[in-house]
Scaffold this active site. Sequence first.
Site, PDB file in Angstrom:
ATOM      1  N   ASP A  94     128.877  99.968 -41.708  1.00 29.73           N
ATOM      2  CA  ASP A  94     127.983 100.392 -42.796  1.00 29.73           C
ATOM      3  C   ASP A  94     126.527 100.102 -42.423  1.00 29.73           C
ATOM      4  O   ASP A  94     126.249  99.421 -41.436  1.00 29.73           O
ATOM      5  CB  ASP A  94     128.388  99.703 -44.121  1.00 29.73           C
ATOM      6  CG  ASP A  94     128.169  98.189 -44.097  1.00 29.73           C
ATOM      7  OD1 ASP A  94     127.031  97.742 -43.843  1.00 29.73           O
ATOM      8  OD2 ASP A  94     129.135  97.435 -44.346  1.00 29.73           O
ATOM      9  N   HIS A 109     130.464  97.717 -33.445  1.00 28.89           N
ATOM     10  CA  HIS A 109     131.612  98.613 -33.675  1.00 28.89           C
ATOM     11  C   HIS A 109     131.178 100.011 -34.111  1.00 28.89           C
ATOM     12  O   HIS A 109     131.979 100.764 -34.655  1.00 28.89           O
ATOM     13  CB  HIS A 109     132.571  98.005 -34.711  1.00 28.89           C
ATOM     14  CG  HIS A 109     133.353  96.845 -34.180  1.00 28.89           C
ATOM     15  ND1 HIS A 109     134.120  96.020 -34.973  1.00 28.89           N
ATOM     16  CD2 HIS A 109     133.494  96.364 -32.917  1.00 28.89           C
ATOM     17  CE1 HIS A 109     134.696  95.076 -34.221  1.00 28.89           C
ATOM     18  NE2 HIS A 109     134.314  95.264 -32.983  1.00 28.89           N
ATOM     19  N   CYS A 138     126.944 121.373 -27.830  1.00 31.22           N
ATOM     20  CA  CYS A 138     127.596 121.746 -26.558  1.00 31.22           C
ATOM     21  C   CYS A 138     128.996 122.314 -26.790  1.00 31.22           C
ATOM     22  O   CYS A 138     129.715 122.582 -25.830  1.00 31.22           O
ATOM     23  CB  CYS A 138     127.677 120.534 -25.627  1.00 31.22           C
ATOM     24  SG  CYS A 138     129.044 119.418 -26.008  1.00 31.22           S
ATOM     25  N   THR A 174     133.792  87.110 -41.741  1.00 35.48           N
ATOM     26  CA  THR A 174     134.665  87.681 -40.709  1.00 35.48           C
ATOM     27  C   THR A 174     135.895  86.798 -40.531  1.00 35.48           C
ATOM     28  O   THR A 174     135.792  85.568 -40.556  1.00 35.48           O
ATOM     29  CB  THR A 174     133.903  87.901 -39.380  1.00 35.48           C
ATOM     30  OG1 THR A 174     134.803  88.443 -38.418  1.00 35.48           O
ATOM     31  CG2 THR A 174     133.242  86.653 -38.851  1.00 35.48           C
ATOM     32  N   LEU A 200     134.852  83.558 -47.386  1.00 34.44           N
ATOM     33  CA  LEU A 200     135.576  83.308 -48.635  1.00 34.44           C
ATOM     34  C   LEU A 200     136.653  82.248 -48.432  1.00 34.44           C
ATOM     35  O   LEU A 200     136.955  81.456 -49.322  1.00 34.44           O
ATOM     36  CB  LEU A 200     136.212  84.616 -49.119  1.00 34.44           C
ATOM     37  CG  LEU A 200     136.765  84.630 -50.523  1.00 34.44           C
ATOM     38  CD1 LEU A 200     135.675  84.336 -51.546  1.00 34.44           C
ATOM     39  CD2 LEU A 200     137.394  85.991 -50.820  1.00 34.44           C
ATOM     40  N   ALA A 217     130.193  85.713 -50.499  1.00 35.59           N
ATOM     41  CA  ALA A 217     128.968  85.832 -49.695  1.00 35.59           C
ATOM     42  C   ALA A 217     127.723  85.956 -50.565  1.00 35.59           C
ATOM     43  O   ALA A 217     126.664  85.427 -50.209  1.00 35.59           O
ATOM     44  CB  ALA A 217     129.088  87.038 -48.762  1.00 35.59           C
TER      45      ALA A 217
HETATM   46  P1  OAD Z   1     138.309  91.215 -41.937  1.00 35.17           P
HETATM   47  O1  OAD Z   1     138.714  92.109 -43.048  1.00 35.17           O
HETATM   48  O2  OAD Z   1     139.286  90.934 -40.861  1.00 35.17           O
HETATM   49  O3  OAD Z   1     137.851  89.808 -42.535  1.00 35.17           O
HETATM   50  C1  OAD Z   1     137.001  89.747 -43.645  1.00 35.17           C
HETATM   51  C2  OAD Z   1     136.803  88.297 -44.008  1.00 35.17           C
HETATM   52  O4  OAD Z   1     135.895  88.261 -45.096  1.00 35.17           O
HETATM   53  C3  OAD Z   1     138.080  87.586 -44.456  1.00 35.17           C
HETATM   54  O5  OAD Z   1     138.187  86.323 -43.815  1.00 35.17           O
HETATM   55  C4  OAD Z   1     137.879  87.425 -45.957  1.00 35.17           C
HETATM   56  O6  OAD Z   1     138.436  86.224 -46.469  1.00 35.17           O
HETATM   57  C5  OAD Z   1     136.380  87.372 -46.066  1.00 35.17           C
HETATM   58  N1  OAD Z   1     135.867  87.820 -47.371  1.00 35.17           N
HETATM   59  C6  OAD Z   1     136.421  88.650 -48.276  1.00 35.17           C
HETATM   60  N2  OAD Z   1     135.630  88.800 -49.342  1.00 35.17           N
HETATM   61  C7  OAD Z   1     134.539  88.029 -49.115  1.00 35.17           C
HETATM   62  C8  OAD Z   1     133.367  87.757 -49.863  1.00 35.17           C
HETATM   63  N3  OAD Z   1     133.133  88.294 -51.068  1.00 35.17           N
HETATM   64  N4  OAD Z   1     132.471  86.884 -49.342  1.00 35.17           N
HETATM   65  C9  OAD Z   1     132.682  86.321 -48.124  1.00 35.17           C
HETATM   66  N5  OAD Z   1     133.769  86.551 -47.381  1.00 35.17           N
HETATM   67  C10 OAD Z   1     134.678  87.404 -47.859  1.00 35.17           C
HETATM   68  O7  OAD Z   1     136.933  91.823 -41.388  1.00 35.17           O
HETATM   69  P2  OAD Z   1     136.278  91.627 -39.944  1.00 35.17           P
HETATM   70  O8  OAD Z   1     136.428  90.235 -39.471  1.00 35.17           O
HETATM   71  O9  OAD Z   1     134.932  92.224 -40.038  1.00 35.17           O
HETATM   72  O10 OAD Z   1     137.453  96.873 -36.526  1.00 35.17           O
HETATM   73  O11 OAD Z   1     137.197  92.582 -39.076  1.00 35.17           O
HETATM   74  C11 OAD Z   1     136.897  92.756 -37.728  1.00 35.17           C
HETATM   75  C12 OAD Z   1     137.281  94.151 -37.302  1.00 35.17           C
HETATM   76  O12 OAD Z   1     138.648  94.409 -37.638  1.00 35.17           O
HETATM   77  C13 OAD Z   1     136.533  95.251 -38.027  1.00 35.17           C
HETATM   78  O13 OAD Z   1     135.270  95.531 -37.472  1.00 35.17           O
HETATM   79  C14 OAD Z   1     137.456  96.416 -37.882  1.00 35.17           C
HETATM   80  C15 OAD Z   1     138.756  95.726 -38.227  1.00 35.17           C
HETATM   81  O14 OAD Z   1     139.899  96.298 -37.734  1.00 35.17           O
HETATM   82  C16 OAD Z   1     137.807  98.150 -36.239  1.00 35.17           C
HETATM   83  O15 OAD Z   1     138.040  98.988 -37.092  1.00 35.17           O
HETATM   84  C17 OAD Z   1     137.869  98.432 -34.780  1.00 35.17           C
END
Ligand code: OAD
Length: 231
Positions: A94, A109, A138, A174, A200, A217
């Site tokens: 985003d 990503h 193209c 993350t 979280l 967050a």
């Molecule tokens: P995840 O969905 O794996 O993790 C999100 C994290 O944010 C989790 O640990 C949640 O507990 C936390 N979370 C949820 N709500 C929250 C809030 N309101 N405040 C703070 N934290 C919160 O997301 P990513 O780690 O970004 O890749 O995932 C990594 C990659 O996996 C993504 O870029 C994507 C996905 O598959 C691809 O699509 C290639």
Amino acid sequence: MNIFVLTGAGVSAESGLGVFRGQGAALWKLYDPMQLATPEAFALDPRLVHEFYNARRRNLIAASPNAAHVALARLEAGLAQRGGALTVVTQNIDDLHERAGSTSVIHMHGELLKARCASCGAVSDCRDDLAVDSRCGCAGALRPHVVWFGETPLFMDEIYAALEAADLFVAIGTSGAVYPAAGFVRTARAMGLRCCELNLEPSDNADEFDDRRYGPASEIVPSWVEEILAL
Ligand code: OAD
């Protein structure tokens, strides 16, 4: 002070964009990523993959940055005034960091609001739905400009250079489940950086962090930013 922030889906969760893993509703509990987020899936059923990303693009266009994005933009400006710098490396596709005012954002990503030609590799702005017959100048087929499983993340040299220049490593929202991003904390520790997790719930690699704060967050990021700017 130079700060390296790694963000994930959790930073945008309160903007309504959904997360992939973790407590409650999560995209990869509803959908199989192997059918939607791999080059093989796109080759097999491009219409299905386009539909998934088209829906996400429409959600993104309707969404707004939340208090966590705004606080990180304020941190960038505050550090710059003090002769420091903030680099945000995001796994998110985003544009909410930019819309909140951050200017130093690395999208490892890719970006949902861009399309890439599968033939010539040209990247173009994309705010509308993509279809199987969407074409580049193209004549090559357009795909979302996102990194799928099995593909190499973008800007890795710039990311490791930013880590080397940092005094503090912070991971926000993350899960620590996807590499190479999940390995940045270990690299940062090996470089002697202090590491902080804002999430979280404890991530998969929570033990690697010196400082851990848990909550939404939109609450914990602004309060952490205020602490840093008060130092
Ligand atoms: P995840 O969905 O794996 O993790 C999100 C994290 O944010 C989790 O640990 C949640 O507990 C936390 N979370 C949820 N709500 C929250 C809030 N309101 N405040 C703070 N934290 C919160 O997301 P990513 O780690 O970004 O890749 O995932 C990594 C990659 O996996 C993504 O870029 C994507 C996905 O598959 C691809 O699509 C290639």
